[in-house]
Design an enzyme around this catalytic site. Structure first.
Site, mmCIF file in Angstrom:
data_model
loop_
_atom_site.group_PDB
_atom_site.id
_atom_site.type_symbol
_atom_site.label_atom_id
_atom_site.label_comp_id
_atom_site.label_asym_id
_atom_site.label_seq_id
_atom_site.Cartn_x
_atom_site.Cartn_y
_atom_site.Cartn_z
ATOM 1 N N GLU A 1 106.303 -21.490 -3.188
ATOM 2 C CA GLU A 1 104.906 -21.899 -2.939
ATOM 3 C C GLU A 1 104.076 -21.217 -4.010
ATOM 4 O OE1 GLU A 1 103.940 -23.902 -0.515
ATOM 5 O OE2 GLU A 1 105.677 -23.934 0.809
ATOM 6 N N CYS B 1 95.161 -20.582 -3.296
ATOM 7 C CA CYS B 1 95.931 -21.446 -4.210
ATOM 8 C C CYS B 1 95.396 -22.863 -4.169
ATOM 9 C CB CYS B 1 97.403 -21.397 -3.825
ATOM 10 S SG CYS B 1 97.659 -21.648 -2.075
HETATM 11 P P1 NAD Z 1 102.606 -12.521 -7.750
HETATM 12 O O1 NAD Z 1 103.551 -13.593 -8.103
HETATM 13 O O2 NAD Z 1 102.223 -11.563 -8.803
HETATM 14 O O3 NAD Z 1 103.197 -11.637 -6.556
HETATM 15 C C1 NAD Z 1 103.564 -12.202 -5.322
HETATM 16 C C2 NAD Z 1 104.607 -11.321 -4.672
HETATM 17 O O4 NAD Z 1 105.798 -11.344 -5.435
HETATM 18 C C3 NAD Z 1 104.227 -9.871 -4.554
HETATM 19 O O5 NAD Z 1 104.687 -9.394 -3.313
HETATM 20 C C4 NAD Z 1 104.986 -9.215 -5.711
HETATM 21 O O6 NAD Z 1 105.297 -7.869 -5.481
HETATM 22 C C5 NAD Z 1 106.238 -10.051 -5.741
HETATM 23 N N1 NAD Z 1 106.909 -10.172 -7.037
HETATM 24 C C6 NAD Z 1 106.331 -10.343 -8.252
HETATM 25 N N2 NAD Z 1 107.289 -10.507 -9.196
HETATM 26 C C7 NAD Z 1 108.482 -10.451 -8.556
HETATM 27 C C8 NAD Z 1 109.840 -10.549 -8.978
HETATM 28 N N3 NAD Z 1 110.154 -10.771 -10.245
HETATM 29 N N4 NAD Z 1 110.810 -10.439 -8.054
HETATM 30 C C9 NAD Z 1 110.503 -10.252 -6.750
HETATM 31 N N5 NAD Z 1 109.250 -10.131 -6.285
HETATM 32 C C10 NAD Z 1 108.241 -10.236 -7.187
HETATM 33 O O7 NAD Z 1 101.360 -13.272 -7.114
HETATM 34 P P2 NAD Z 1 100.011 -12.652 -6.571
HETATM 35 O O8 NAD Z 1 99.169 -12.256 -7.733
HETATM 36 O O9 NAD Z 1 100.281 -11.647 -5.506
HETATM 37 O O10 NAD Z 1 99.367 -13.922 -5.833
HETATM 38 C C11 NAD Z 1 98.584 -14.862 -6.475
HETATM 39 C C12 NAD Z 1 99.371 -16.123 -6.747
HETATM 40 O O11 NAD Z 1 99.917 -16.642 -5.543
HETATM 41 C C13 NAD Z 1 98.488 -17.224 -7.303
HETATM 42 O O12 NAD Z 1 99.141 -17.875 -8.355
HETATM 43 C C14 NAD Z 1 98.333 -18.168 -6.118
HETATM 44 O O13 NAD Z 1 98.026 -19.482 -6.469
HETATM 45 C C15 NAD Z 1 99.663 -18.046 -5.462
HETATM 46 N N6 NAD Z 1 99.606 -18.497 -4.064
HETATM 47 C C16 NAD Z 1 100.250 -19.637 -3.702
HETATM 48 C C17 NAD Z 1 100.178 -20.095 -2.398
HETATM 49 C C18 NAD Z 1 100.893 -21.352 -1.957
HETATM 50 O O14 NAD Z 1 101.070 -21.518 -0.756
HETATM 51 N N7 NAD Z 1 101.303 -22.238 -2.847
HETATM 52 C C19 NAD Z 1 99.441 -19.385 -1.458
HETATM 53 C C20 NAD Z 1 98.800 -18.235 -1.853
HETATM 54 C C21 NAD Z 1 98.889 -17.795 -3.160
#
Ligand code: NAD
Length: 525
Positions: free
Chosen positions: A238, A272
């Site tokens: 997502e 998002c």
């Molecule tokens: P992010 O990808 O930086 O981090 C999300 C999570 O992933 C965090 O818990 C982080 O610690 C973990 N993470 C990051 N890299 C990782 C890796 N390589 N391996 C394992 N875990 C890892 O995102 P963010 O900045 O926390 O959130 C914002 C993003 O989320 C935006 O792009 C937003 O659009 C998206 N988002 C999508 C939805 C949806 O339902 N499609 C909903 C909410 C947010």
């Protein structure tokens, strides 16, 4: 396994006043393995519960959330900076709505399903059963820290899985989860929380969960998918969005402007599915933009002295992270350098994360603000003259998460909605598909894949197993050994008389009877 000490300590900050709330540390690999070992031990107990018993466990969380609503909202606000009403609607109301829906439908959605069996398999019966996958790892972002954790966790649990949840290191809500599980009396160890950053996320995947459900950025989604690939761990992704909103000339401007402001600025644009690109028909462009700018200026923005307990202290909350503020600054600068005009907002309060809602016009698709995810309170507005042009602009994006179409002509709105390449569309509203827990949610293109919520929300966490029942009679199937010329001819005749149109029922019945007798005669002795 090699012991690995991860000394990484992460400060959790209140974005409203930039004070440190507490710190978390990445756990060691051994600690993570211990969590997964517990999860695997408890899973068969969850799997053994009836669907109704699992629902009853979920209802304990329902009661707890209702009874502790105000405390939960305050904790969420402290870590995210969102306005109180945003926290109430998206993090409490929506969760209760999801629980309410799945309490009703889970036994039916996960019940064994009778499936049609084709005539050529006469005498046999087919069924689909939904079984747990095992242990599901959830990795969540910071923008809806409570909702993004509890909703997939409960759906995975309802499907019979144990859950390991890694919240964002930016908004971990440390202690909230443990207290909720303990005080609500929810089944012990069924949902466990592992705090930490990206490395912890990676180490959790190395513990080989049976599925990873990831919500977050495109960048991390790709890394996670690559890490899961060698182990063939299935993933739901997502990811981000860049929602277009298409406004036609026949709308009620007042209502639409209010809807657009909410769609763009709720959660301070950190959803998002926030409106980030607004395309307005040329006939109403001037009037709509003037009203949108005027009303946007009147929204109450976040500020350092906010009283977060007062639901009227601000409409638009704080940008949660410093890096997100920098992305917004960069995109605005890029747009202005290329000729865009900032109609309101556009600059945060110095040394803060308080970013006023921003409207930018004279933008085009060469600008980052129209092509890259902003994830902040910024709407770029462009004009269109035809339906085709609006669609072309909407689809000119690497993302495909959600969109909205505004028009009194519902036929046109539906036609346009179907032509937008995206996972969700709301008509005369925005991101409201997410408000209906019976609808699936997920994206296409760079917004990821997989669907959760709706019936899919339970099936995505299930081993969807097919079972075919045959009889223990004397009959042997015609496709079994020995392979003979007669059988070959008869199966060829079935293809001719049964699968061709129109079917030749008489010939099919004759062959069927012959095959039946062959089944009795031709066999390996
Ligand atoms: P992010 O990808 O930086 O981090 C999300 C999570 O992933 C965090 O818990 C982080 O610690 C973990 N993470 C990051 N890299 C990782 C890796 N390589 N391996 C394992 N875990 C890892 O995102 P963010 O900045 O926390 O959130 C914002 C993003 O989320 C935006 O792009 C937003 O659009 C998206 N988002 C999508 C939805 C949806 O339902 N499609 C909903 C909410 C947010």
């Amino acid at each position: 396994m090699e012991t690995q000490t991860l000394a990484n300590t992460i400060d959790v900050t209140n974005p409203i006043n930039l004070k440190t709330l507490y710190s978390i540390s990445d756990p060691t690999r051994e600690e993570i393995d211990a969590v997964f070992s517990t999860a695997r031990q408890v899973q068969p107990k969850i799997g053994a519960l009836s669907h109704k018993e699992r629902v009853a466990e979920m209802m304990k969380i329902n009661t707890y959330v209702i009874e502790n609503q105000e405390m939960l909202i305050t904790k969420i606000q402290e870590e995210t900076g969102k306005s109180r009403l945003d926290a109430l609607t998206a993090e409490v109301f929506e969760i209760l709505d999801v629980i309410d829906h799945f309490a009703k439908v889970t036994p039916k959605v996960l019940a064994d399903q009778k499936i049609e069996t084709p005539l050529v398999l006469l005498g046999k019966k087919s069924r689909v059963v939904y079984e747990p996958l095992g242990t599901v790892l959830l990795i969540a972002p910071w923008n809806f820290p409570f909702y993004q954790g509890i909703v997939p966790a409960l759906l995975a649990f309802l499907a019979g899985n144990s859950v390991v949840f890694k919240p964002s290191e930016i908004t971990p809500l440390k202690g909230v989860w443990e207290e909720m599980i303990e005080k609500s009396g929810f089944m012990k160890d069924a949902i466990q929380v592992v705090y930490g950053g990206k490395e912890t996320g990676k180490n959790c995947i190395e513990a080989k969960p049976n599925k990873v459900h990831f919500t977050g950025s495109v960048r991390a989604g790709k890394q996670i998918m690559a890490q899961c690939a060698p182990h063939l761990i299935p993933v739901d992704l997502e990811l981000g969005g860049k929602d277009p909103s298409l406004v036609f000339e026949d709308i009620n401007i007042e209502r639409t402007v209010n809807g657009i402001m909410w769609g763009g600025f709720t959660n301070c644009g950190q959803s998002c599915t926030s409106i980030e690109r607004l395309y307005v028909h040329e006939k109403i462009y001037d009037e709509l933009v003037a009203m949108l700018v005027d009303r946007t200026k009147k929204l109450r923005s976040s500020h350092p002295d906010r009283n977060i307990h007062d639901p009227e202290d601000c409409d638009v909350g704080t940008v949660t992270t410093e890096f997100q503020c920098q992305i917004i600054d960069r995109q605005i600068q890029d747009a202005v350098q290329k000729g865009a005009k900032v109609m309101c907002g556009g600059k945060r309060e110095p040394n803060s994360r308080h970013y006023p809602p921003t409207i930018v016009v004279d933008v085009d698709h060469t600008m980052e603000v129209m092509m890259e995810e902003t994830f902040g309170p910024v709407i770029g507005v462009m004009k269109f003259s035809t339906e085709e042009e609006a669609l072309k602009l909407a689809n000119d994006s690497p993302y495909g998460l959600s969109a909205s179409v505004w028009s009194k002509d519902l036929k046109r709105a539906e036609r346009v909605a179907k032509k937008i390449v995206t996972g969700n569309v709301s008509i005369n509203n925005h991101m409201l598909t997410e408000g209906n827990p019976a609808l699936p949610f997920g994206g296409v293109k760079d917004s990821g894949f997989g669907r959760y919520k709706g019936d899919w929300g339970l099936h995505t966490f299930s081993n969807v197993k097919s079972i075919l029942f045959d009889q223990q009679g004397k009959q042997l199937d015609p496709h079994w050994y020995p392979f003979t010329k007669t059988k070959y001819q008869m199966l060829t005749d079935i293809i001719k008389h049964y699968f061709s149109r129109p079917r030749n029922w008489i010939q099919f019945a004759i062959i069927g009877l012959k095959l039946d007798s062959i089944g009795r005669k031709e066999r390996i002795q």
